[in-house]
Enzyme design. Structure first.
Site, PDB file in Angstrom:
ATOM      1  CB  CYS A 137      30.502  44.726 -62.140  1.00 41.30           C
ATOM      2  SG  CYS A 137      32.084  45.040 -62.972  1.00 41.30           S
ATOM      3  CB  CYS A 139      34.942  41.757 -62.119  1.00 37.64           C
ATOM      4  SG  CYS A 139      34.194  42.781 -60.854  1.00 37.64           S
ATOM      5  CB  CYS A 147      34.820  45.154 -65.042  1.00 36.71           C
ATOM      6  SG  CYS A 147      35.699  45.271 -63.466  1.00 36.71           S
ATOM      7  CE  LYS A 212      35.161  49.875 -58.973  1.00 34.59           C
ATOM      8  NZ  LYS A 212      34.316  48.727 -59.342  1.00 34.59           N
ATOM      9  NE  ARG A 222      39.914  44.187 -57.535  1.00 36.97           N
ATOM     10  CZ  ARG A 222      40.717  45.037 -58.157  1.00 36.97           C
ATOM     11  NH1 ARG A 222      41.981  44.685 -58.398  1.00 36.97           N
ATOM     12  NH2 ARG A 222      40.274  46.221 -58.531  1.00 36.97           N
ATOM     13  CE  LYS A 265      34.259  50.474 -55.165  1.00 39.07           C
ATOM     14  NZ  LYS A 265      33.875  49.501 -56.096  1.00 39.07           N
ATOM     15  CB  SER A 291      36.852  45.349 -49.086  1.00 39.28           C
ATOM     16  OG  SER A 291      37.677  45.600 -50.216  1.00 39.28           O
ATOM     17  CE1 TYR A 330      31.442  44.880 -47.936  1.00 41.85           C
ATOM     18  CE2 TYR A 330      32.980  46.727 -47.970  1.00 41.85           C
ATOM     19  CZ  TYR A 330      32.308  45.711 -48.627  1.00 41.85           C
ATOM     20  OH  TYR A 330      32.486  45.531 -49.972  1.00 41.85           O
TER      21      TYR A 330
HETATM   22  C1  PBG Z   1      33.048  45.310 -58.946  1.00 43.48           C
HETATM   23  C2  PBG Z   1      33.229  46.027 -57.659  1.00 43.48           C
HETATM   24  C3  PBG Z   1      34.372  46.079 -56.850  1.00 43.48           C
HETATM   25  C4  PBG Z   1      34.008  46.794 -55.712  1.00 43.48           C
HETATM   26  C5  PBG Z   1      32.684  47.177 -55.869  1.00 43.48           C
HETATM   27  N1  PBG Z   1      32.232  46.705 -57.096  1.00 43.48           N
HETATM   28  C6  PBG Z   1      35.696  45.451 -57.003  1.00 43.48           C
HETATM   29  C7  PBG Z   1      36.643  45.939 -58.025  1.00 43.48           C
HETATM   30  O1  PBG Z   1      36.404  46.907 -58.737  1.00 43.48           O
HETATM   31  O2  PBG Z   1      37.676  45.270 -58.112  1.00 43.48           O
HETATM   32  C8  PBG Z   1      34.908  47.061 -54.557  1.00 43.48           C
HETATM   33  C9  PBG Z   1      34.216  47.145 -53.251  1.00 43.48           C
HETATM   34  C10 PBG Z   1      35.088  46.952 -52.067  1.00 43.48           C
HETATM   35  O3  PBG Z   1      36.331  46.882 -52.152  1.00 43.48           O
HETATM   36  O4  PBG Z   1      34.517  46.880 -50.982  1.00 43.48           O
HETATM   37  N2  PBG Z   1      33.520  45.998 -60.043  1.00 43.48           N
HETATM   38 ZN    ZN Z   2      34.020  44.841 -61.910  1.00 42.44          ZN
END
Ligand code: PBG
Ligand code: ZN
Length: 345
Positions: A137, A139, A147, A212, A222, A265, A291, A330
């Site tokens: 990605c 981001c 992203c 997602k 983040r 997710k 997370s 995690y």
């Molecule tokens: C990147 C990405 C994210 C996560 C996985 N890949 C962050 C987002 O989309 O803001 C989140 C993983 C997590 O919260 O543990 N696009």
């Molecule tokens: Zn991203």
């Protein structure tokens, strides 16, 4: 072990009323041995994938405040931790890069000298029995935290695709077994498959972050990746959390584009999607315990409001029960340790 202490005086004979016939489901719960015999879902460390944040440098460990127990690690320390995870039988790693310098177009995502390719090369050298996956990605690499490549105030889908493919090729060349596009751009799986094949990386698999949701539960990630969008949000590409049928459609599209595995997710808010996907697709299914799911467990456990170990294993079991073959978590190290302890009993 008896659960109810026996009264000193025997009970009087039960009244001889005629009970209707009923099933005694409690029979098979009467002992730990019986419960274990008929347990439907068993967790194994082999199904866990540990997400790790990689930073440049050597010997660097930066704890992440909103993710207790988790740290950003330089590639050498990633290898050290990977060795431990491999000994515990954990199945794999998912690497996220945090570059030294971010740029508006996320060019750093495809830098072969970036933290992720660096870590992948060291991990390959170490020859550990782990599946090495790399998140794809932009981001984590863009100054604005979006992203994809931004034109005006919008993410340009088709301009972003070649950059994602380029990044995937860089990770594959560095030694990734699996690349995992998480940008939620339309056509990203097809673009990456095409890019990998054109580069001769036909053996690199794609784990698609297919469904997602635009979730509040990514907040701690983040913080960790310093990837909060500087304007707007991710709702123009990540899915509305209200939509389940659309999630299945996203998964079908990614399967058709050549994904080798499909992911949902966050995990805990997508159990219905997982269960439906299990019926519909024969591809391996993955779920990402994100997370915010970790943060909720850690915060409540730190207050003494829940039992950390039992809660973690119960959540992971529910994710597997719903249909996940692979779980990104995690908690992989702790859960693997607990499972090893339980196996010894
Ligand atoms: C990147 C990405 C994210 C996560 C996985 N890949 C962050 C987002 O989309 O803001 C989140 C993983 C997590 O919260 O543990 N696009
Ligand atoms: Zn991203």
């Amino acid at each position: 072990m008896t659960l109810v202490s026996r009264p000193a005086v025997p009970h009087a004979a039960p009244p001889s009323i005629d009970l209707p016939r009923f099933d005694r489901t409690r029979r098979m719960r009467a002992s730990a041995a019986r419960r274990s015999l008929v347990r439907e879902t068993r967790l194994s460390p082999a199904q866990f994938v540990m997400p790790l944040f990689v930073i440049p440098g050597r010997g660097r460990r930066e704890p992440i405040a909103s993710m207790p127990g988790q740290s950003r690690l330089s590639p050498d320390l990633v290898v050290e931790l990977a060795g431990e995870l491999a000994l515990l039988g954990v199945g794999g790693l998912m690497l996220f890069g945090i570059p030294g310098e971010k740029d508006p177009d996320g060019e750093a995502a495809a830098d072969p000298q970036g933290p992720v390719p660096e870590a992948l090369r060291l991990l390959r050298e170490a020859g550990l029995p782990l599946t090495l996956a790399a998140d794809v990605c932009l981001c984590e690499y863009t100054t604005h935290g979006h992203c994809g490549i931004v034109v005006g105030d919008r993410i340009d889908n088709d301009l972003t695709l070649p950059r994602l493919a380029e990044a995937a090729v860089a990770y594959a060349r560095a030694g990734a077994d699996v690349v995992a596009p998480s940008a939620m751009m339309d056509g990203q799986v097809a673009a990456i498959r095409h890019g990998l094949d054109a580069a001769g990386e036909t053996n690199t698999a794609i784990l698609a972050y297919a469904a997602k949701h635009a979730s509040a539960l990514y907040g701690p990630f983040r913080d960790a990746a310093d990837s909060t969008p500087s304007f707007g949000d991710r709702r123009s590409h990540q899915m509305d959390p209200a939509n389940g049928r659309e999630a299945l459609r996203e998964m079908a599209l990614d399967a058709a584009e050549g994904a080798d595995m499909l992911m949902v997710k966050p995990a805990i808010t997508s159990l219905d999607v997982l269960a439906r996907a299990r019926e519909r697709f024969d591809l391996p299914l993955a779920a990402y315990q994100v997370s915010g799911e970790l943060a909720m467990v850690e915060a409540a456990a730190a207050h003494g409001w829940i039992d950390r170990r039992r809660t973690a294993l119960e959540l992971l079991t529910a994710i597997a029960r719903a249909g996940a073959d692979v779980i990104l978590t995690y908690l992989a190290r702790d859960a693997a340790t607990w499972l090893a302890e339980e196996a010894k009993r």
